[in-house]
Design an enzyme around this catalytic site. Structure first.
Site, PDB file in Angstrom:
ATOM      1  NE  ARG A 231      -4.349  -0.870  -0.157  1.00 51.87           N
ATOM      2  CZ  ARG A 231      -4.514  -1.793  -1.098  1.00 51.87           C
ATOM      3  NH1 ARG A 231      -3.507  -2.123  -1.885  1.00 51.87           N
ATOM      4  NH2 ARG A 231      -5.684  -2.378  -1.267  1.00 51.87           N
ATOM      5  CD  GLU A 260      -2.509   3.566  -5.950  1.00 44.12           C
ATOM      6  OE1 GLU A 260      -3.604   3.041  -6.262  1.00 44.12           O
ATOM      7  OE2 GLU A 260      -1.563   2.937  -5.444  1.00 44.12           O
ATOM      8  CG  HIS A 281      -2.589  -0.474  -7.024  1.00 41.93           C
ATOM      9  ND1 HIS A 281      -3.127   0.337  -6.051  1.00 41.93           N
ATOM     10  CD2 HIS A 281      -2.679  -1.739  -6.525  1.00 41.93           C
ATOM     11  CE1 HIS A 281      -3.527  -0.396  -5.025  1.00 41.93           C
ATOM     12  NE2 HIS A 281      -3.273  -1.655  -5.286  1.00 41.93           N
TER      13      HIS A 281
END
Length: 530
Positions: A231, A260, A281
């Site tokens: 994360r 993000e 990601h």
């Protein structure tokens, strides 16, 4: 049940919902926030990935919403406390993308160590260079893994297969679990001091945000490699950028970002750094993982619809997965006796005590307590109460909740007792399981033996000849058939308690006749949910 999907979800993984005629599935991607707020109240369930912010503002419009399902591990885009206050269950899919995340960790780590990305770009541009792309082997290196959960454990296994030495830091696992993975459990300071490669695999929360900061990089080996496939924000991005620019870190591989898509100047510089391997990601982005997490959350919604225990709710106390099948019947038991005793107790309870005796007391009984409390409070308040908000509702009502465990039990292998204390007195009921069937075996100090059924009568009176017959006659005249009867008493001609299951409800007039005929000390009709 109406289910809204707001992010890309594997169609294959949604098959359990598509096959269920009770479910209406609506897919609405890229909804403006205002429009999402407008329509969310009409849905019972919401399925998202990381693209939808389920925040307090959205939940204020939740209306019928009862469950939020995050098709993935992380829940940092869901305001869990706000959902809990509204009794909304939040579930995730903690295991569906475990393998995918572990493999991606190894992919970006190996790409960094062997200069795959820059060598690929060089060769495609027409160059033939080898010396600038000399890399590093994993064999013999010390890999420090922060977080030895499902993903971290798999990364440890794979690093050991490359003949690396593995250290792990995780305050929530036992030394035996670390040994099972073939790794040494150490402190975070030891990871920082001794590891050649550091990789993080923890959730993002108050404890882990900014876990690796500038002072940690200062204590690391020169030439350290840092990986974040967990994360964004666990590793301070300004600190890793400084370490790369100073040469303290020889390289880093990141799949996740504190923002993000990344937009800040620090993130732009970090992503552009020549010794960074970066991906947007992609840790869970395999076809297999996307199907798995969608299947997992779909099954949880079906479990909710069927009234079965939800295994991956993040805001409900839960059992170890290995215990779930064993404990499910006890959840049914505590739910039934909680609902039963709530209808017998005087109003305004100030305390509820859950007592577990025998074998059941060897386990964490918190999920049972919350289950029983929810069932009990649903009979005490107009607010809908479930395992998510039961303790919050009890606190709001000024009710103290206690849990007592004792591995000793005189008569039963496992016994669950619920006692409600009120200003007017208390009521208690105890139950156990016989071949998986809930049985009430004690009410106050009366021994009983019955299974709670939809319609029941509880009557106490001074035991005298002929009173049972009078009860039967009055109910018969009212066309109310008695299914079963259990009688408890302390002594001959003393106080007796009779519990009757009846095929249909008895009206108030009939109950008054019964009470008068036997000079009842207590009479209460109990209606259990079917």
């Amino acid at each position: 049940m109406k289910v809204l999907i707001t992010d890309e979800i594997s169609p294959e993984g949604l098959q359990p919902l598509l096959d269920d005629p009770r479910v209406q599935l609506d897919v609405r991607l890229n909804l403006p926030v205002a429009e999402l707020h407008q329509i969310i109240g009409g849905y019972d369930a919401l399925i998202t990935r990381s693209g939808t912010r389920v925040d307090a503002a959205l939940l204020e419009h939740s209306g019928n919403l009862r469950i939020v399902a995050r098709a993935g591990v992380g829940i940092d885009n869901v305001d869990v406390p706000a959902a809990s206050k509204k009794g909304i269950i939040v579930v995730n899919a903690p295991f569906g993308n475990v393998n995918s995340a572990a493999e991606h960790t190894m992919a970006i780590l190996l790409s960094l160590c062997r200069n795959v990305t820059v060598a690929n770009a060089s060769l495609k541009s027409g160059e033939w260079k080898r010396a600038p792309f000399t890399g590093y082997e994993l064999k013999g290196k010390t890999v420090g893994i922060i977080g030895l959960g499902k993903v971290g454990g798999r990364v440890a296994l794979r690093c050991r297969a490359f003949e690396a030495n593995v250290l792990a830091c995780d305050p929530y696992i036992s030394e035996k679990r670390a040994e099972d993975h073939g790794v040494k459990l150490v402190s975070l300071d030891d990871i920082v001091r001794y590891a050649d490669i550091i990789t993080v695999h923890t959730p993002l929360n108050e404890e882990t945000t900014g876990m690796i900061r500038s002072e940690h990089f200062a204590a690391m080996k020169d030439g350290v490699i840092v990986v974040n496939c967990a994360r964004g924000g666990i590793i301070e991005e300004a600190a890793i950028l400084e370490a790369l620019e100073s040469g303290k870190a020889v390289g880093a591989a990141f799949d996740v970002w504190s923002e993000e898509p990344p937009a800040t100047e620090v993130l732009r510089k970090l992503i552009a750094h020549p010794r960074m391997v970066v991906t947007p990601h992609l840790g869970a982005n395999t076809f297999e993982a996307q199907k798995n997490v969608a299947v997992d959350v779909s099954r949880e919604i079906i479990n909710y619809l069927d009234g079965r225990p939800i295994e991956n709710a993040v805001n409900i106390p839960r059992f170890d997965p290995d215990l779930m099948e064993h404990m499910k019947p006890f959840m049914g038991l505590v739910s039934k006796i909680g609902e039963f005793v709530a209808q017998l107790a005087p109003p305004n309870p100030n305390k509820v005590v859950f007592t577990y005796n025998g074998k059941i007391a060897r386990f964490d009984c918190a999920p049972l307590t919350v289950c029983g409390l929810a069932s009990l409070l649903n009979r005490q308040t107009d607010q809908e109460v479930n395992m998510v908000n039961a303790r919050l509702v009890a606190e709001t009502m000024g009710i103290t909740v206690e849990e007592v465990r004792n591995t000793e039990s005189e008569s039963f292998s496992s016994l669950v007792t619920v006692c409600i204390e009120t200003p007017e007195g208390s009521r208690s009921i105890a139950g156990t399981l016989f071949e998986g069937i809930p049985k009430v075996v004690k009410m106050r100090d009366f021994q009983t033996d019955f299974t709670p059924e939809p319609h029941m009568l509880v009557i106490s009176y001074d035991d005298k000849p002929g009173l049972i017959g009078k009860i039967g006659t009055i109910l018969g005249e009212a066309k109310v058939n008695i299914g079963n009867m259990t009688l408890g008493r302390r002594a001959k001609a003393g106080e007796a308690m009779v519990v009757l299951s009846i095929d249909s409800p008895a009206d108030d007039a009939t109950l008054e006749k019964v009470a008068k005929a036997v000079d009842a000390r207590f009479l209460k009709a109990v209606h259990m949910r079917e």
